[in-house]
Design a protein around this motif. Structure first.
Motif, PDB file in Angstrom:
ATOM      1  N   ARG A   1       0.829  -1.193   0.000  1.00  6.84           N
ATOM      2  CA  ARG A   1       0.000   0.000   0.000  1.00  6.84           C
ATOM      3  C   ARG A   1       0.874   1.258   0.000  1.00  6.84           C
ATOM      4  NH1 ARG A   1      -3.593   2.360   4.241  1.00  6.84           N
ATOM      5  NH2 ARG A   1      -2.888   4.129   3.015  1.00  6.84           N
ATOM      6  N   SER A   2       0.302   2.357  -0.449  1.00  5.23           N
ATOM      7  CA  SER A   2       1.019   3.632  -0.483  1.00  5.23           C
ATOM      8  C   SER A   2       1.130   4.208   0.923  1.00  5.23           C
ATOM      9  CB  SER A   2       0.290   4.614  -1.411  1.00  5.23           C
ATOM     10  OG  SER A   2      -1.060   4.761  -1.002  1.00  5.23           O
ATOM     11  N   GLY A   3       1.947   5.244   1.079  1.00  2.38           N
ATOM     12  CA  GLY A   3       2.152   5.871   2.380  1.00  2.38           C
ATOM     13  C   GLY A   3       0.892   6.512   2.926  1.00  2.38           C
ATOM     14  N   GLU A   4       0.822   6.610   4.245  1.00  4.81           N
ATOM     15  CA  GLU A   4      -0.379   7.149   4.900  1.00  4.81           C
ATOM     16  C   GLU A   4      -0.638   8.606   4.545  1.00  4.81           C
ATOM     17  OE1 GLU A   4      -1.334   5.324   9.085  1.00  4.81           O
ATOM     18  OE2 GLU A   4       0.823   5.747   8.985  1.00  4.81           O
ATOM     19  N   THR A   5       0.418   9.373   4.332  1.00 10.92           N
ATOM     20  CA  THR A   5       0.256  10.811   4.101  1.00 10.92           C
ATOM     21  C   THR A   5       0.035  11.156   2.636  1.00 10.92           C
ATOM     22  OG1 THR A   5       2.660  11.118   3.892  1.00 10.92           O
ATOM     23  CG2 THR A   5       1.692  11.364   6.099  1.00 10.92           C
ATOM     24  N   GLU A   6       0.126  10.171   1.747  1.00 13.40           N
ATOM     25  CA  GLU A   6      -0.007  10.450   0.318  1.00 13.40           C
ATOM     26  C   GLU A   6      -1.474  10.558  -0.087  1.00 13.40           C
ATOM     27  OE1 GLU A   6       2.288   8.011  -2.267  1.00 13.40           O
ATOM     28  OE2 GLU A   6       3.976   7.884  -0.894  1.00 13.40           O
ATOM     29  N   LYS A   7      -1.749  11.454  -1.027  1.00 13.50           N
ATOM     30  CA  LYS A   7      -3.100  11.577  -1.563  1.00 13.50           C
ATOM     31  C   LYS A   7      -3.375  10.409  -2.510  1.00 13.50           C
ATOM     32  CE  LYS A   7      -3.275  16.649  -1.318  1.00 13.50           C
ATOM     33  NZ  LYS A   7      -3.414  17.895  -2.091  1.00 13.50           N
ATOM     34  N   SER A   8      -4.645  10.158  -2.774  1.00 13.82           N
ATOM     35  CA  SER A   8      -5.055   9.066  -3.670  1.00 13.82           C
ATOM     36  C   SER A   8      -4.413   7.741  -3.260  1.00 13.82           C
ATOM     37  CB  SER A   8      -4.690   9.395  -5.125  1.00 13.82           C
ATOM     38  OG  SER A   8      -5.195  10.647  -5.507  1.00 13.82           O
ATOM     39  N   PRO A   9      -4.758   7.213  -2.084  1.00 11.80           N
ATOM     40  CA  PRO A   9      -4.135   5.973  -1.596  1.00 11.80           C
ATOM     41  C   PRO A   9      -4.383   4.776  -2.501  1.00 11.80           C
ATOM     42  CG  PRO A   9      -5.926   6.687  -0.143  1.00 11.80           C
ATOM     43  CD  PRO A   9      -5.739   7.763  -1.147  1.00 11.80           C
ATOM     44  N   ILE A  10      -3.415   3.876  -2.522  1.00 16.79           N
ATOM     45  CA  ILE A  10      -3.497   2.632  -3.293  1.00 16.79           C
ATOM     46  C   ILE A  10      -3.225   1.474  -2.351  1.00 16.79           C
ATOM     47  CG2 ILE A  10      -2.478   1.274  -5.166  1.00 16.79           C
ATOM     48  CD1 ILE A  10      -1.689   3.926  -6.504  1.00 16.79           C
ATOM     49  N   ILE A  11      -4.106   0.465  -2.353  1.00 20.28           N
ATOM     50  CA  ILE A  11      -3.946  -0.724  -1.515  1.00 20.28           C
ATOM     51  C   ILE A  11      -4.118  -1.946  -2.415  1.00 20.28           C
ATOM     52  CG2 ILE A  11      -4.869  -2.035   0.430  1.00 20.28           C
ATOM     53  CD1 ILE A  11      -5.897   0.624   1.580  1.00 20.28           C
TER      54      ILE A  11
ATOM     55  N   ALA B   1      -7.635 -11.704  -4.613  1.00 26.39           N
ATOM     56  CA  ALA B   1      -6.650 -10.632  -4.461  1.00 26.39           C
ATOM     57  C   ALA B   1      -7.060  -9.399  -5.252  1.00 26.39           C
ATOM     58  CB  ALA B   1      -5.270 -11.114  -4.909  1.00 26.39           C
ATOM     59  N   ALA B   2      -7.561  -9.618  -6.471  1.00 25.24           N
ATOM     60  CA  ALA B   2      -7.977  -8.492  -7.320  1.00 25.24           C
ATOM     61  C   ALA B   2      -9.170  -7.755  -6.721  1.00 25.24           C
ATOM     62  CB  ALA B   2      -8.317  -8.996  -8.724  1.00 25.24           C
ATOM     63  N   VAL B   3     -10.170  -8.520  -6.248  1.00 23.75           N
ATOM     64  CA  VAL B   3     -11.371  -7.875  -5.707  1.00 23.75           C
ATOM     65  C   VAL B   3     -11.044  -7.144  -4.404  1.00 23.75           C
ATOM     66  CG1 VAL B   3     -13.760  -8.181  -4.976  1.00 23.75           C
ATOM     67  CG2 VAL B   3     -12.824  -9.652  -6.752  1.00 23.75           C
ATOM     68  N   TYR B   4     -10.252  -7.767  -3.526  1.00 25.46           N
ATOM     69  CA  TYR B   4      -9.853  -7.082  -2.296  1.00 25.46           C
ATOM     70  C   TYR B   4      -9.087  -5.804  -2.605  1.00 25.46           C
ATOM     71  CZ  TYR B   4     -11.279 -10.358   1.388  1.00 25.46           C
ATOM     72  OH  TYR B   4     -12.016 -11.109   2.283  1.00 25.46           O
ATOM     73  N   SER B   5      -8.265  -5.832  -3.646  1.00 30.68           N
ATOM     74  CA  SER B   5      -7.510  -4.630  -4.033  1.00 30.68           C
ATOM     75  C   SER B   5      -8.457  -3.498  -4.418  1.00 30.68           C
ATOM     76  CB  SER B   5      -6.579  -4.950  -5.213  1.00 30.68           C
ATOM     77  OG  SER B   5      -5.626  -5.924  -4.870  1.00 30.68           O
ATOM     78  N   ILE B   6      -9.464  -3.829  -5.224  1.00 32.40           N
ATOM     79  CA  ILE B   6     -10.441  -2.822  -5.644  1.00 32.40           C
ATOM     80  C   ILE B   6     -11.236  -2.312  -4.447  1.00 32.40           C
ATOM     81  CG2 ILE B   6     -12.488  -2.401  -7.057  1.00 32.40           C
ATOM     82  CD1 ILE B   6      -9.937  -2.737  -8.714  1.00 32.40           C
ATOM     83  N   VAL B   7     -11.673  -3.254  -3.603  1.00 30.16           N
ATOM     84  CA  VAL B   7     -12.510  -2.905  -2.441  1.00 30.16           C
ATOM     85  C   VAL B   7     -11.773  -1.981  -1.484  1.00 30.16           C
ATOM     86  CG1 VAL B   7     -13.503  -3.872  -0.326  1.00 30.16           C
ATOM     87  CG2 VAL B   7     -14.016  -4.927  -2.536  1.00 30.16           C
ATOM     88  N   GLU B   8     -10.555  -2.353  -1.102  1.00 27.31           N
ATOM     89  CA  GLU B   8      -9.836  -1.574  -0.089  1.00 27.31           C
ATOM     90  C   GLU B   8      -9.333  -0.244  -0.641  1.00 27.31           C
ATOM     91  OE1 GLU B   8      -9.927  -2.303   3.088  1.00 27.31           O
ATOM     92  OE2 GLU B   8     -11.158  -3.995   2.459  1.00 27.31           O
ATOM     93  N   THR B   9      -8.960  -0.214  -1.919  1.00 25.94           N
ATOM     94  CA  THR B   9      -8.556   1.063  -2.530  1.00 25.94           C
ATOM     95  C   THR B   9      -9.756   1.996  -2.657  1.00 25.94           C
ATOM     96  OG1 THR B   9      -6.781  -0.035  -3.766  1.00 25.94           O
ATOM     97  CG2 THR B   9      -7.445   2.131  -4.537  1.00 25.94           C
ATOM     98  N   ALA B  10     -10.913   1.425  -2.977  1.00 24.79           N
ATOM     99  CA  ALA B  10     -12.137   2.235  -3.046  1.00 24.79           C
ATOM    100  C   ALA B  10     -12.469   2.830  -1.679  1.00 24.79           C
ATOM    101  CB  ALA B  10     -13.297   1.376  -3.542  1.00 24.79           C
ATOM    102  N   LYS B  11     -12.394   2.020  -0.629  1.00 20.35           N
ATOM    103  CA  LYS B  11     -12.648   2.519   0.727  1.00 20.35           C
ATOM    104  C   LYS B  11     -11.705   3.665   1.070  1.00 20.35           C
ATOM    105  CE  LYS B  11     -14.051  -1.861   2.929  1.00 20.35           C
ATOM    106  NZ  LYS B  11     -13.601  -2.836   3.958  1.00 20.35           N
ATOM    107  N   ALA B  12     -10.412   3.462   0.782  1.00 24.67           N
ATOM    108  CA  ALA B  12      -9.404   4.461   1.143  1.00 24.67           C
ATOM    109  C   ALA B  12      -9.598   5.778   0.406  1.00 24.67           C
ATOM    110  CB  ALA B  12      -8.002   3.907   0.871  1.00 24.67           C
ATOM    111  N   ASN B  13     -10.246   5.718  -0.767  1.00 25.75           N
ATOM    112  CA  ASN B  13     -10.485   6.930  -1.555  1.00 25.75           C
ATOM    113  C   ASN B  13     -11.897   7.488  -1.357  1.00 25.75           C
ATOM    114  OD1 ASN B  13      -8.137   7.611  -3.654  1.00 25.75           O
ATOM    115  ND2 ASN B  13      -8.196   5.393  -3.357  1.00 25.75           N
ATOM    116  N   GLY B  14     -12.583   6.997  -0.329  1.00 28.00           N
ATOM    117  CA  GLY B  14     -13.888   7.547   0.027  1.00 28.00           C
ATOM    118  C   GLY B  14     -15.019   7.175  -0.903  1.00 28.00           C
ATOM    119  N   LEU B  15     -14.916   6.019  -1.584  1.00 28.39           N
ATOM    120  CA  LEU B  15     -15.953   5.609  -2.525  1.00 28.39           C
ATOM    121  C   LEU B  15     -16.932   4.633  -1.884  1.00 28.39           C
ATOM    122  CD1 LEU B  15     -13.874   4.921  -5.782  1.00 28.39           C
ATOM    123  CD2 LEU B  15     -14.925   7.072  -5.036  1.00 28.39           C
ATOM    124  N   ASN B  16     -18.139   4.587  -2.422  1.00 24.10           N
ATOM    125  CA  ASN B  16     -19.091   3.535  -2.092  1.00 24.10           C
ATOM    126  C   ASN B  16     -18.621   2.279  -2.829  1.00 24.10           C
ATOM    127  OD1 ASN B  16     -21.450   1.756  -2.739  1.00 24.10           O
ATOM    128  ND2 ASN B  16     -22.496   3.215  -1.418  1.00 24.10           N
TER     129      ASN B  16
END
Length: 339
Positions: A94-104, A284-299
């Motif tokens: 995952r990307s750093g905590e302070t970075e914008k547009s997080p990626i997990i 792995a692919a679905v969890y990646s989409i799910v957690e990245t979506a959560k981190a970016n404030g998406l439904n």
């Protein structure tokens, strides 16, 4: 339809509802939908539509300066050359905590060999946060940052369970308190800019670190004891433990990765295992989409449906840049899928 597949994914990977229980739910609604069919939906849609998105996310992650890593076991029943009870691993980046547009991102691999991390992060040049696992030493051209939360845990585990309240402070408690001092200072620096945090850490935390290492060097412990193991762990990790001082954007611990991998471990308790490597890769692919979506404030459900709706008509093979419009931080996605 996109919404029906998105619903199956949402129920399994967000609500941790196994497919056999979803099968029963569909029966209650008067529909015969087998778990095998739902598993095939997830695998096929992941391969055709979600994995290209996660590969693009990975490309963008490698452009960042900071990556947090972790890994956890997963059981895959039908894996070539392995017994069903043998451990495979789900790796997390995952990307750093302070970075914008997080990626997990999650990555399924058949083993815990550090070569998997080296291959996944090939061409990454920056800071890598991790625990003390030696496999991450195989990464090249990076600066590795240790985790003070892991180090603290070793000292906490060494504190005697039956200790009199009036007894003097033991060495394990002293080690824990050094770590607590660092975390307390870190907590007071949260609202500062990275540049300000960098200077304040050198001013306030460096003396604590110097005192800790000095105390550790003069400590005599029983070999093989819990305290002895904590001291050996600390000394072995010393080359990495102060690297977070190099940049104000870095974290004192790898808690960001541990928190990001937790939804997978919760889900694993419910669905227990993956049947095939294809299923594990799809997860792995679905969890990646799910957690990245959560981190970016998406439904999450809306974003899954969005991808399954638009990916079939996106000519990403000839124009990979089109995937940028489907990223969770893109203007259109934020407008349509914002939580």
């Amino acid at each position: 339809s996109p919404s029906s597949v998105a619903n199956v994914m949402y129920q399994k990977y967000v609500n941790s509802v196994p497919l056999y229980r979803q099968e029963k739910d569909w029966e209650q609604m008067g529909l015969s939908l087998s778990r095998a069919t739902m598993a095939n939906w997830i695998i096929r849609c992941s391969e055709d539509y979600l994995i290209p998105v996660t590969e693009y996310l990975r490309k963008r992650l490698l452009e960042r300066d900071i990556v947090h890593c972790d890994e956890t076991p997963v059981q895959v029943l039908k894996e070539d050359g392995k017994k069903p009870q043998t451990k495979s691993y789900m790796w997390l980046y995952r990307s750093g905590e302070t970075e914008k547009s997080p990626i997990i991102l999650y990555d399924y691999q058949p083993s815990r060999n550090g070569d998997h991390a080296a291959a996944y992060l090939k061409d990454f040049k920056g800071y890598v946060h991790s625990d003390g696992f030696s496999g991450y030493n195989k990464l090249n051209d990076i600066i590795r940052c240790g985790c003070w939360a892991h180090l603290r845990r070793k000292f906490v585990e060494a504190i005697p369970e039956k200790k009199s309240p009036d007894a003097p402070m033991c060495n394990a408690e002293i080690g824990r308190n050094y770590c607590d001092q660092l975390f307390h200072i870190e907590d007071s620096l949260k609202k500062l800019s990275p540049e300000e945090r960098y200077h304040k850490r050198l001013e306030l935390e460096k003396p604590v670190l110097d005192a800790f290492w000095c105390w550790l060097e003069n400590l005599t412990t029983l070999k093989g004891s819990a305290l002895g193991k904590a001291v050996v762990y600390a000394k072995n990790q010393k080359p990495y433990m102060e690297n977070y001082l190099l940049d104000g954007r870095l974290a004192i611990s790898n808690n960001a990765a541990e928190n990001a991998i937790r939804p997978f471990t919760v889900g694993r308790k419910n669905w227990l295992f993956s049947d095939t490597p294809k299923g594990a890769s799809a997860s792995a692919a679905v969890y990646s989409i799910v957690e990245t979506a959560k981190a970016n404030g998406l439904n999450v459900f809306t974003y899954l449906e969005y991808l399954l709706l638009y990916m079939p008509d996106t000519d990403w093979r000839n124009h990979p840049e089109y995937l940028e419009d489907l990223m969770p931080w893109s203007e259109n996605v934020q407008a349509e899928c914002k939580r």
